[in-house]
Design an enzyme around this catalytic site. Sequence first.
Site, PDB file in Angstrom:
ATOM      1  N   LYS A 127       0.774  -1.209  -0.018  1.00 34.34           N
ATOM      2  CA  LYS A 127      -0.071   0.058   0.127  1.00 34.34           C
ATOM      3  C   LYS A 127       0.925   1.150   0.147  1.00 34.34           C
ATOM      4  O   LYS A 127       0.761   2.190  -0.728  1.00 34.34           O
ATOM      5  CB  LYS A 127      -0.986   0.079   1.238  1.00 34.34           C
ATOM      6  CG  LYS A 127      -2.126  -0.889   1.180  1.00 34.34           C
ATOM      7  CD  LYS A 127      -2.844  -1.113   2.378  1.00 34.34           C
ATOM      8  CE  LYS A 127      -3.897  -2.301   2.258  1.00 34.34           C
ATOM      9  NZ  LYS A 127      -4.384  -2.743   3.542  1.00 34.34           N
TER      10      LYS A 127
ATOM     11  N   GLN B 113      -4.627  -1.101   9.633  1.00 33.86           N
ATOM     12  CA  GLN B 113      -4.573  -2.488   9.138  1.00 33.86           C
ATOM     13  C   GLN B 113      -5.384  -3.326  10.247  1.00 33.86           C
ATOM     14  O   GLN B 113      -4.881  -3.399  11.220  1.00 33.86           O
ATOM     15  CB  GLN B 113      -3.178  -2.762   8.980  1.00 33.86           C
ATOM     16  CG  GLN B 113      -2.919  -4.084   8.193  1.00 33.86           C
ATOM     17  CD  GLN B 113      -3.588  -4.300   7.032  1.00 33.86           C
ATOM     18  OE1 GLN B 113      -3.334  -3.404   6.158  1.00 33.86           O
ATOM     19  NE2 GLN B 113      -4.414  -5.427   6.737  1.00 33.86           N
TER      20      GLN B 113
ATOM     21  N   ASP C  19     -11.190   3.464   4.022  1.00 37.15           N
ATOM     22  CA  ASP C  19     -11.656   1.742   4.095  1.00 37.15           C
ATOM     23  C   ASP C  19     -13.098   1.652   4.015  1.00 37.15           C
ATOM     24  O   ASP C  19     -13.425   0.583   3.930  1.00 37.15           O
ATOM     25  CB  ASP C  19     -11.046   1.215   5.493  1.00 37.15           C
ATOM     26  CG  ASP C  19      -9.835   0.275   5.190  1.00 37.15           C
ATOM     27  OD1 ASP C  19      -9.567  -0.135   3.986  1.00 37.15           O
ATOM     28  OD2 ASP C  19      -9.155  -0.026   6.271  1.00 37.15           O
TER      29      ASP C  19
END
Length: 321
Positions: free
Chosen positions: A76, A120, A143
């Site tokens: 990422k 994460q 997200d």
Amino acid sequence: MNTPTATATTTLVTAPSSEAVNPPRAHLIDGKAASTRLLEEVTAGVAELATRGVTPGLAVVLIGEDPASQVYVRNKLKRTVECGMHSFEHRLTDDTSEAELLALVASLNADPAVHGILVQLPLPEHIQEDAVLEAIDPRKDVDGFHRMNVGALIQGADALAPCTPTGCMRLLRDTFVEQGGDLSGLHAVVIGRSNIVGKPMASLLLAANCSVTQLHSRSRNPAELCRQADIVVAAVGRPNMITAEWIKPGAVVIDVGINRIEQSAEDSPTGQARTRLVGDVDFTSVASVASAITPVPGGVGPMTIACLLANTLTAALRQSS
Ligand code: NDP
């Protein structure tokens, strides 16, 4: 159904000789190529925003040493920089307290250089995932897991939608390009109902005017229900569970699953035992009945990161206008 037409993203799956009786006929939906195109669009958008003095910034928070998470985060961050965005990395140890993590999230919420925040998952057991996800400013929730964004998605309002289902939608629209990417009236079956993939996937398909059926571990006759679908999205986490018997001839199949399985020395092309990645869909049998299918790896996976960066650009645009 509207049989999808192969586009620049699709190539014919070559039939292994052993499949001569029932040769694979599906077109391969190339997630790598689609993600490259999306990343090019994002890079162009970032450059345009830079002319207004704004560089999108993505902050990624990783707690602990989970090897898979480390790989995801490394990828990422690499792609973020390649697109011309600022990348802020925060690595915390396993013993970080929930209060410390919430304090970091609060400081990122307040930082004008940070337009997107990603924590994460999974988090260590002593930290409540919900508390952390709800602490992220919804405008920076790239997200798409904050309840405000989840609610907006269900209502069909402007939302930052979760990256994996958004990537699946893009692959589907590419596959139905001859119909202008229009999925109206198609019957879509989503297998799995997680908050991260299954539920938002169903919301996006409904918003695209599909008739949606959602299957889960308590569904009765799942194969029979699945066999009625024009579009199948599998997000279960069970290697090769969906076989040809689940698929209507000509259906389009999107395999979200990422499963690591052991391969014995005899079955391995290298002659050595190894682990390899497979999806939730039994690729060889399903490719013999479907009209198009995503491979694993190289299908949905690359789209997830590209959609994360697209969300970061969207978040930066909204915060700077
Ligand atoms: P979860 O474990 O959170 O959810 C799995 C879902 O599958 C649940 O809703 C469960 O039903 C359902 N399920 C389990 N067994 C069956 C069954 N026998 N029949 C029908 N449904 C069943 O997984 P995720 O949604 O997080 O992930 C799914 C897969 O996608 C995993 O392989 C994961 O690694 C992969 N993934 C890939 C991503 C990518 O970028 N390509 C991103 C995210 C995930 P119930 O609710 O009843 O328990």
